[in-house]
Design a protein around this motif. Structure first.
Motif, PDB file in Angstrom:
ATOM      1  N   LYS A 186      91.895 111.615  75.593  1.00 41.15           N
ATOM      2  CA  LYS A 186      91.555 110.203  75.392  1.00 41.15           C
ATOM      3  C   LYS A 186      90.046 109.948  75.418  1.00 41.15           C
ATOM      4  O   LYS A 186      89.606 108.808  75.321  1.00 41.15           O
ATOM      5  N   ASN A 187      89.271 111.016  75.550  1.00 39.43           N
ATOM      6  CA  ASN A 187      87.829 110.864  75.735  1.00 39.43           C
ATOM      7  C   ASN A 187      87.028 111.273  74.498  1.00 39.43           C
ATOM      8  O   ASN A 187      85.819 111.434  74.571  1.00 39.43           O
ATOM      9  N   ARG A 188      87.708 111.437  73.355  1.00 33.59           N
ATOM     10  CA  ARG A 188      87.040 112.016  72.184  1.00 33.59           C
ATOM     11  C   ARG A 188      86.514 110.927  71.247  1.00 33.59           C
ATOM     12  O   ARG A 188      87.181 110.499  70.314  1.00 33.59           O
ATOM     13  N   LYS A 189      85.285 110.500  71.526  1.00 35.69           N
ATOM     14  CA  LYS A 189      84.666 109.424  70.754  1.00 35.69           C
ATOM     15  C   LYS A 189      83.657 109.932  69.731  1.00 35.69           C
ATOM     16  O   LYS A 189      83.284 109.210  68.809  1.00 35.69           O
ATOM     17  N   ILE A 190      83.176 111.162  69.887  1.00 38.07           N
ATOM     18  CA  ILE A 190      82.203 111.729  68.948  1.00 38.07           C
ATOM     19  C   ILE A 190      82.970 112.480  67.874  1.00 38.07           C
ATOM     20  O   ILE A 190      83.532 113.544  68.121  1.00 38.07           O
ATOM     21  N   LYS A 191      83.005 111.903  66.690  1.00 35.18           N
ATOM     22  CA  LYS A 191      83.864 112.428  65.639  1.00 35.18           C
ATOM     23  C   LYS A 191      83.150 113.357  64.655  1.00 35.18           C
ATOM     24  O   LYS A 191      83.783 113.982  63.822  1.00 35.18           O
ATOM     25  N   ARG A 192      81.800 113.428  64.741  1.00 38.37           N
ATOM     26  CA  ARG A 192      81.061 114.270  63.806  1.00 38.37           C
ATOM     27  C   ARG A 192      80.104 115.193  64.567  1.00 38.37           C
ATOM     28  O   ARG A 192      79.481 114.781  65.542  1.00 38.37           O
ATOM     29  N   MET A 193      80.008 116.413  64.097  1.00 40.27           N
ATOM     30  CA  MET A 193      79.057 117.357  64.677  1.00 40.27           C
ATOM     31  C   MET A 193      77.633 116.813  64.592  1.00 40.27           C
ATOM     32  O   MET A 193      76.806 117.047  65.482  1.00 40.27           O
TER      33      MET A 193
END
Length: 277
Positions: A140-147
């Motif tokens: 539920k902590n995955r807010k950075i979607k791009r490298m």
């Protein structure tokens, strides 16, 4: 006949390297297990195969460079102040700082102590459990979607996690950096992308250092085996990395965690019955 057998072993190990180097399953563990069954850990070519297993990593590195060539070029095109290329480059440099320090101070000593079947097998099992747990714990902590959104802070934390793979052979560089990405809020695909980018300087440096430190005189057939292993690892890694990224877009990584546990237990059984020493 001996030369043909040497080349056949080079092909098999090249396939193993190409498949496992960028998957979160530990190429070290698989090389030890497969090498033991092939007999590369003993005999006249035992020292050569230690060098061989390091050298063919160049093939895997080259595969990533080829697959990510457009994104690599784009990074260099956007190195201006405030642009994502500069932010990502600084993030990679930040990730390399703890890695270089740990590798310089401890990697060789750790390798001499732990680059053997028993601790590697345990590392496979522990790493598998960590992969399964962390994928669920940080879902539920995955807010950075791009490298491209990874900066110095995120890169440094991922670098700290990458150190785990240097301190405990068999944990897997790919697994440790992806877990680090989850902890700081990256999606699985973004974490894997950054892992592949980070692999280029990390593996190139580690491989080059090991080769320079080896100081071996190679025969003609040994050079041929190195070339064969390099090419096979490159071609296999091309396929695996591309398929792996496609897999990550639709499937969870816990399947690799279960696989690691199975392989680790298999290695422990091989140690128990004397197949691995």
């Amino acid at each position: 006949m001996d030369n043909l057998l040497l080349l056949l072993k080079a092909v098999i190990l090249g396939i193993v390297e190409g498949i496992t180097e960028f998957l979160p399953v530990s190429s070290t563990g698989h090389m030890i297990l497969v090498g033991a069954f092939l007999g590369t850990d003993k005999g006249a070519y035992a020292q050569f195969f230690k060098l061989f297993e390091i050298s063919i990593q160049f093939g895997a590195i080259l595969a990533v460079v080829v697959l990510y060539r457009r994104r690599i070029v784009d990074v260099f095109r956007h190195l201006g102040r405030g642009q994502y290329g500069l932010r990502l480059t600084l993030g990679i440099i930040a990730a390399l700082v703890p890695t270089v320090i740990v590798a310089k101070l401890l990697y060789k000593k750790i390798g001499d102590l732990l680059m053997i079947p028993l601790p590697v097998a345990l590392s496979l099992v522990v790493g598998g459990i960590a992969l399964i747990y962390c994928e669920r714990a940080f879902s539920k902590n995955r807010k950075i979607k791009r490298m491209e959104d990874v900066g110095v802070k995120e890169g440094f934390v991922i670098g700290l996690f990458q150190c785990i793979s240097f301190l405990w052979p068999g944990f897997s560089r790919s697994a440790s950096t992806i877990i680090g990405g989850w902890v700081i809020g990256l999606t699985t695909v973004a974490a894997a992308d950054f892992t592949f980018f980070l692999a280029i300087p990390t593996m190139f440096g580690a491989t080059a250092y090991s080769l320079l430190d080896a100081k071996m005189q190679l025969t003609g057939i040994e050079i041929a085996a190195l070339i064969v292993g390099f090419v096979v690892a490159f071609l296999v890694a091309l396929i695996v990395v591309k398929k792996f990224i496609g897999f990550l877009k639709h499937k969870p990584l816990r399947v690799f965690g279960y696989y690691r546990i199975i392989v680790g237990v298999l290695m422990l059984l091989c140690v128990a019955v004397g197949i691995l020493h």
